[in-house]
Design an enzyme around this catalytic site. Structure first.
Site, short mmCIF file in Angstrom:
data_model
loop_
_atom_site.label_atom_id
_atom_site.label_comp_id
_atom_site.label_asym_id
_atom_site.label_seq_id
_atom_site.Cartn_x
_atom_site.Cartn_y
_atom_site.Cartn_z
N LYS A 1 48.88 -15.53 13.91
CA LYS A 1 49.34 -15.01 12.62
C LYS A 1 49.93 -13.61 12.79
O LYS A 1 51.02 -13.31 12.31
CB LYS A 1 48.16 -14.97 11.63
CG LYS A 1 48.50 -14.26 10.33
CD LYS A 1 47.30 -14.03 9.42
CE LYS A 1 47.70 -13.13 8.25
NZ LYS A 1 46.66 -12.84 7.30
N LYS B 1 49.29 -2.00 12.31
CA LYS B 1 48.44 -3.15 12.66
C LYS B 1 49.21 -4.16 13.52
O LYS B 1 48.71 -4.62 14.56
CB LYS B 1 47.95 -3.82 11.37
CG LYS B 1 47.36 -5.20 11.53
CD LYS B 1 45.89 -5.21 11.76
CE LYS B 1 45.39 -6.61 12.04
NZ LYS B 1 43.99 -6.69 12.30
N THR C 1 45.73 -8.58 6.15
CA THR C 1 46.84 -8.43 7.09
C THR C 1 48.00 -9.24 6.53
O THR C 1 47.90 -10.47 6.43
CB THR C 1 46.46 -8.95 8.48
OG1 THR C 1 45.30 -8.25 8.93
CG2 THR C 1 47.60 -8.73 9.47
P1 NAD Z 1 39.04 -16.02 4.68
O1 NAD Z 1 39.94 -17.21 4.60
O2 NAD Z 1 37.64 -16.20 5.19
O3 NAD Z 1 38.94 -15.31 3.23
C1 NAD Z 1 39.99 -15.25 2.32
C2 NAD Z 1 39.40 -15.50 0.94
O4 NAD Z 1 40.42 -15.33 -0.05
C3 NAD Z 1 38.85 -16.93 0.77
O5 NAD Z 1 37.48 -16.87 0.40
C4 NAD Z 1 39.71 -17.53 -0.34
O6 NAD Z 1 39.00 -18.41 -1.20
C5 NAD Z 1 40.15 -16.29 -1.08
N1 NAD Z 1 41.35 -16.46 -1.88
C6 NAD Z 1 42.51 -17.08 -1.51
N2 NAD Z 1 43.40 -17.03 -2.53
C7 NAD Z 1 42.79 -16.36 -3.55
C8 NAD Z 1 43.19 -15.99 -4.86
N3 NAD Z 1 44.40 -16.29 -5.34
N4 NAD Z 1 42.31 -15.32 -5.65
C9 NAD Z 1 41.06 -15.01 -5.15
N5 NAD Z 1 40.62 -15.34 -3.92
C10 NAD Z 1 41.48 -16.00 -3.13
O7 NAD Z 1 39.82 -14.96 5.58
P2 NAD Z 1 39.22 -13.65 6.30
O8 NAD Z 1 38.87 -13.99 7.70
O9 NAD Z 1 38.21 -13.02 5.39
O10 NAD Z 1 40.54 -12.73 6.38
C11 NAD Z 1 41.03 -12.02 5.27
C12 NAD Z 1 42.17 -11.14 5.73
O11 NAD Z 1 41.70 -10.26 6.75
C13 NAD Z 1 43.35 -11.90 6.35
O12 NAD Z 1 44.54 -11.30 5.93
C14 NAD Z 1 43.12 -11.75 7.84
O13 NAD Z 1 44.33 -11.84 8.59
C15 NAD Z 1 42.53 -10.37 7.90
N6 NAD Z 1 41.68 -10.11 9.10
C16 NAD Z 1 40.75 -11.02 9.50
C17 NAD Z 1 39.98 -10.76 10.62
C18 NAD Z 1 38.94 -11.75 11.09
O14 NAD Z 1 38.43 -11.57 12.21
N7 NAD Z 1 38.57 -12.75 10.28
C19 NAD Z 1 40.16 -9.57 11.32
C20 NAD Z 1 41.09 -8.64 10.86
C21 NAD Z 1 41.85 -8.93 9.74
#
Ligand code: NAD
Length: 291
Positions: free
Chosen positions: A237, A162, A87
């Site tokens: 966010k 979204k 997102t």
């Molecule tokens: P998270 O923080 O658990 O995972 C993100 C991952 O990206 C981490 O493991 C981090 O180490 C990795 N990362 C960061 N920078 C990086 C880079 N340069 N290279 C490689 N890896 C890198 O977050 P999440 O909950 O998995 O969410 C991910 C996305 O999904 C976000 O944009 C969030 O808004 C969206 N989202 C999350 C949810 C939810 O319920 N968690 C629901 C819908 C959408």
């Protein structure tokens, strides 16, 4: 398909694992998180791209997405698709799509709804922006990771859908919580309030499927002491992204703005950060009109 997967956090890890379990050849990279079962570890973001038909990113924000995309596109084979499921802001999604095109690859922005539970169960909803051809290429992957994918339009349309959806969600949650808190003070039983609203014109997904009052309606985070679920910090966010987009296109969104201010206060100045976004109900219930 041969798939690269970058960003193996709470959402990315189960999504990548589901693709591997469905028989796709998945190579993963994350700065910190380990690769889930069935996913081979790559040494870098670029390494996931070599020979891949599709490279998926699931990253925290637009800035990180832009920097990863800058490393990635040149390493992808011509005609491959960069599928971003994070997102992020609409501008970043469009900038990444332009950069992809300049490098001879395609991009699809496809943020998800459904949370960690949906990612694990393979029941996410995808809202996608990009060309018909690129959407068709990644559609079989949506079927593995989710239960529904809507092609919303050109690049950025998925992110636009979204944030509009989640702006409605945040506003509706606040409205429903306000109404429960008012009903409490009017001496109205919460179950009766639910029985009426859930079958009257105030009904909504929030009220009917995710009721913020504990012990009422289907099981929701309210029944688990407001453990997320969908964390208030993630709602904040998405609301901020909606207001960033509204400012960019001069859209009047007074309730979106008010919802953003309330979740900002809840997350940053109160104790809402680690709680589900439905914890607005105990917050309102504990207050009067002047705080
Ligand atoms: P998270 O923080 O658990 O995972 C993100 C991952 O990206 C981490 O493991 C981090 O180490 C990795 N990362 C960061 N920078 C990086 C880079 N340069 N290279 C490689 N890896 C890198 O977050 P999440 O909950 O998995 O969410 C991910 C996305 O999904 C976000 O944009 C969030 O808004 C969206 N989202 C999350 C949810 C939810 O319920 N968690 C629901 C819908 C959408």
């Amino acid at each position: 398909m041969k798939i690269g997967f970058i960003g193996l956090g709470n959402m990315g890890a189960p999504m990548a694992a589901n693709l591997a379990a469905a028989g796709h050849e998945v190579t993963g990279f994350d700065l910190a998180a380990p690769c889930p079962d069935g996913v081979a570890a790559a040494a870098s973001a670029q390494d996931t791209a070599s020979g891949a038909d599709v490279v998926i990113t699931m990253l925290p924000n637009g800035e990180i997405l832009r920097s990863v995309a800058a490393q990635l596109h040149g390493a992808m084979k011509p005609g491959a698709v960069h599928l971003d499921c994070s997102t992020v802001d609409v501008d970043s999604a469009r900038a990444v799509a332009e950069a992809a095109e300049a490098a001879g690859v395609s991009a699809v922005d496809a943020p998800v709804s459904g949370g960690v539970g949906g990612a694990s169960a393979g029941t996410l909803t995808f809202m996608a922006g990009g060309s018909e051809d690129a959407f068709a290429t990644v559609a079989p992957l949506f079927e593995v990771m989710g239960q529904k994918a809507v092609h919303c339009g050109a690049a950025g349309a998925g992110q636009a859908a979204k944030i509009c959806n989640n702006m409605i969600l945040g506003i509706t949650m606040i409205g429903s919580c306000e109404a429960f808190a008012l009903a409490d003070k009017l001496g109205l039983d919460r179950q009766k309030m639910f029985d009426v609203v859930s079958t009257s014109s105030g009904y909504s997904w929030v009220m009917n499927a995710y009721c913020p009052a504990p012990g009422i309606g289907p099981v929701s985070p309210a029944d688990n002491d407001y453990q997320p679920g969908f964390a208030a910090a993630l709602m904040l966010k998405d609301l901020r992204l909606s207001q960033q987009a509204a400012e960019a296109v001069d859209a009047d969104t007074p309730l979106g703005e008010a919802a953003t201010a309330l979740y900002t206060q809840f997350v940053e100045a109160e104790d809402g950060g680690g709680k589900d976004f439905s914890a607005m109900l105990p917050r309102f219930a504990a207050r009067g009109r002047t705080g």
